[in-house]
Scaffold this motif. Structure first.
Motif, PDB file in Angstrom:
ATOM      1  N   GLN A  19      16.531  36.095  26.913  1.00  0.00           N
ATOM      2  CA  GLN A  19      15.581  37.411  28.248  1.00  0.00           C
ATOM      3  C   GLN A  19      14.193  36.855  28.302  1.00  0.00           C
ATOM      4  O   GLN A  19      13.706  36.776  29.309  1.00  0.00           O
ATOM      5  CB  GLN A  19      17.078  38.481  28.121  1.00  0.00           C
ATOM      6  N   VAL A  20      13.663  37.670  27.045  1.00  0.00           N
ATOM      7  CA  VAL A  20      12.558  37.568  26.633  1.00  0.00           C
ATOM      8  C   VAL A  20      11.617  36.566  26.883  1.00  0.00           C
ATOM      9  O   VAL A  20      10.617  36.329  27.695  1.00  0.00           O
ATOM     10  CB  VAL A  20      12.415  38.385  24.624  1.00  0.00           C
ATOM     11  N   ARG A  32      11.677  35.621  30.241  1.00  0.00           N
ATOM     12  CA  ARG A  32      10.448  36.265  31.079  1.00  0.00           C
ATOM     13  C   ARG A  32       9.618  36.122  30.887  1.00  0.00           C
ATOM     14  O   ARG A  32       7.985  35.535  31.600  1.00  0.00           O
ATOM     15  CB  ARG A  32      10.776  37.699  30.792  1.00  0.00           C
ATOM     16  N   LEU A  33       9.388  35.317  29.422  1.00  0.00           N
ATOM     17  CA  LEU A  33       7.205  34.821  29.127  1.00  0.00           C
ATOM     18  C   LEU A  33       7.207  33.620  29.471  1.00  0.00           C
ATOM     19  O   LEU A  33       6.159  33.288  29.842  1.00  0.00           O
ATOM     20  CB  LEU A  33       8.029  34.686  27.545  1.00  0.00           C
ATOM     21  N   SER A  78      19.721  38.856  24.214  1.00  0.00           N
ATOM     22  CA  SER A  78      17.788  39.948  24.444  1.00  0.00           C
ATOM     23  C   SER A  78      16.459  39.240  24.400  1.00  0.00           C
ATOM     24  O   SER A  78      15.908  39.078  24.880  1.00  0.00           O
ATOM     25  CB  SER A  78      18.025  40.871  23.288  1.00  0.00           C
TER      26      SER A  78
END
Length: 482
Positions: free
Chosen positions: A63-64, A67-68, A60
């Motif tokens: 992924q964060v 994305r950032l 997780s």
């Protein structure tokens, strides 16, 4: 992922309504900025906290962060465009927009590469123009990376004169509707495909100029290594990449281990074969009743080392032929090209390699003289390529057809090229599955093993493969696992 999946050209999406940048007004902006500054502090803290996370939390977190990473570049382009409009850039000490971005990156404590700063600046400047409203809207909503946006802006100028009936917004929309996994490379490839279709002579002339300025140089590095730097025209680059890729796949060796403790690897690296279950032949099989076993030892060479070794093998083989030590055998290379017959016979249109390289018709004709071309009929039923249950292993022609359709590993999220892949029987041969185009899918070695290990099944369509990642769907899976 194959470029052909993006052609024919898609419909133009609806034009964005109004300016993508709203008027300046008080509201949540200052609060959001403060929250972002807090988020940056949290991100800086994360390296020391990773050990406190479980496996799912690590995924997780990844992924964060990704994305950032991508979204930050998009928003930075939007903010930079706004700064230019306000005159903030002009009133600063920066010489241009790129330098303004670089200065703020340095001030943040995390400098970025000059090329990334240049990309953000170029996209920001372009998004200020109404003719690029389609790109501005895509970047603002996060559906287009800044690299893809820059490639689309550059290549739109090449395509627009070729198709006078399409306005700039429509051309940009074609690029934006490509599969995001293709990225900037897909934009460039689609541009060449359009030029090959509508401006064959112009593309041929362009590539001819590139061939005249090809270069190959080398020099010493600080470590004592020699660095080769080559700039090749598309046709020659496609031949080189195909030859190196074919010889750079991992080559597991066979090691014999005895009951007394075993011995080291005894054989040289050899490409291993696979049966219909995707398991390497010889792995874990007994070579003696009680004294030894044969096991597969993984190839620990890095991808770069494997490519270097493949290049040296090609050079060594070519040197022997040039010296007259051995006679040349077979064709110069095996190149898989997808093209219409008219492109080859009439010189109209172009050809596409599995890796997405687009060659003009002239380059394809030259390849036909000296390379081992694999003919393929596209667009019709798969019966001509089928060999039914008369053959268990995939034929050369069938593999070519599967590669043309799939373009590489079909497992979701994988980008392994065909040279690193195997042909998988979707319905296992031993369970009644035929060796045919409609029962075949390209998978890399890793995902071939995963598919058989978990019993995944796939739906094969004329234009590609869709995987069902529900475990145990493969016929006879429980028996195979046992």
């Amino acid at each position: 992922m194959s470029l052909d999946s993006a052609v024919p050209l898609p419909e133009r999406p609806g034009a964005p309504e109004g300016d993508v940048r709203g008027p300046v007004e008080p509201g949540r902006g200052p609060v959001a900025l403060q929250e972002l500054e807090t988020l940056v502090a949290v991100v800086d803290e994360m390296p020391a906290l990773i050990h406190q996370l479980g496996d799912a939390q690590v995924e997780s977190l990844t992924q964060v962060l990704l994305r950032l990473h991508g979204r930050s570049a998009q928003v930075a382009a939007v903010v930079t465009a706004d700064a230019v409009d306000r005159g903030t850039v002009a009133s600063s000490i920066a010489a241009n927009t790129t330098q303004w971005v670089c200065r703020h990156a340095e001030a943040s404590g995390v400098p970025i590469e000059p090329v990334e700063a240049k990309t953000i600046a170029v996209v920001a400047e372009a998004c200020r123009e109404r003719k690029n409203a389609v790109i501005a809207a895509a970047v603002a909503r996060g559906s287009c990376t800044v690299s893809t946006a820059r490639a689309a802006l550059i290549n739109a100028d090449k395509v627009a004169p070729v198709i006078p009936t399409a306005d700039r917004g429509e051309v940009l929309a074609w690029f934006l509707q490509l599969d995001p996994a293709l990225g900037a490379r897909g934009v460039q490839a689609l541009t060449r495909k359009i030029l090959a279709t509508y401006a064959t002579e112009a593309l041929s002339a362009q590539d001819a100029k590139l061939e005249h300025v090809e270069t190959l140089t080398w020099g010493k590095t600080a470590t004592g290594m020699t660095r080769l730097v080559a700039e090749l025209a598309p046709a020659n680059a496609a031949i080189l990449k195909a030859a190196i890729t074919a010889g750079s796949a991992p080559r597991p060796a066979t090691a014999d281990t005895a009951d007394t403790g075993g011995s080291g690897p005894t054989g040289s690296h050899n490409e291993h074969g696979t049966g219909e279950a995707g398991e390497p032949r010889g792995k874990g099989t007994s070579t003696s009743t009680s004294t030894s076993t044969s096991e597969t030892v993984r190839d620990d060479r890095t991808p770069g080392k494997r490519r270097a070794d493949a290049l040296m093998e090609l050079i060594a083989a070519g040197a022997k032929v040039a010296a007259g030590e051995v006679a040349p055998v077979g064709s110069a290379a095996t190149i898989l090209l997808t093209m219409e017959l008219s492109a080859l016979t009439d010189g109209l249109g172009g050809a596409t390699t599995p890796g997405g390289d687009v060659l003009d018709a002239g380059a394809a004709r030259r390849a036909a003289c000296d390379a081992d071309l694999i003919p393929a009929v596209l667009g019709g039923p798969s019966q001509p390529m089928d060999v039914g249950r008369r053959e268990r292993l995939v034929t050369k022609g069938l593999r070519a057809a599967v590669v043309i359709r799939d373009g590489g590993c079909t497992f979701p999220g994988c980008d392994r090229p065909p040279g690193f892949c195997e042909v998988h029987h979707v319905r296992p041969w031993w369970a009644g599955g035929e060796t045919s185009l409609t029962n075949s899918a390209i998978l890399c070695c890793r995902h071939h093993q995963e598919v058989h290990r978990h019993g995944f099944m796939a739906h094969v369509r004329p234009d590609g493969v869709t995987w069902d990642l529900t475990p145990g769907r493969m016929p006879g899976h429980a028996h195979a696992a046992a």
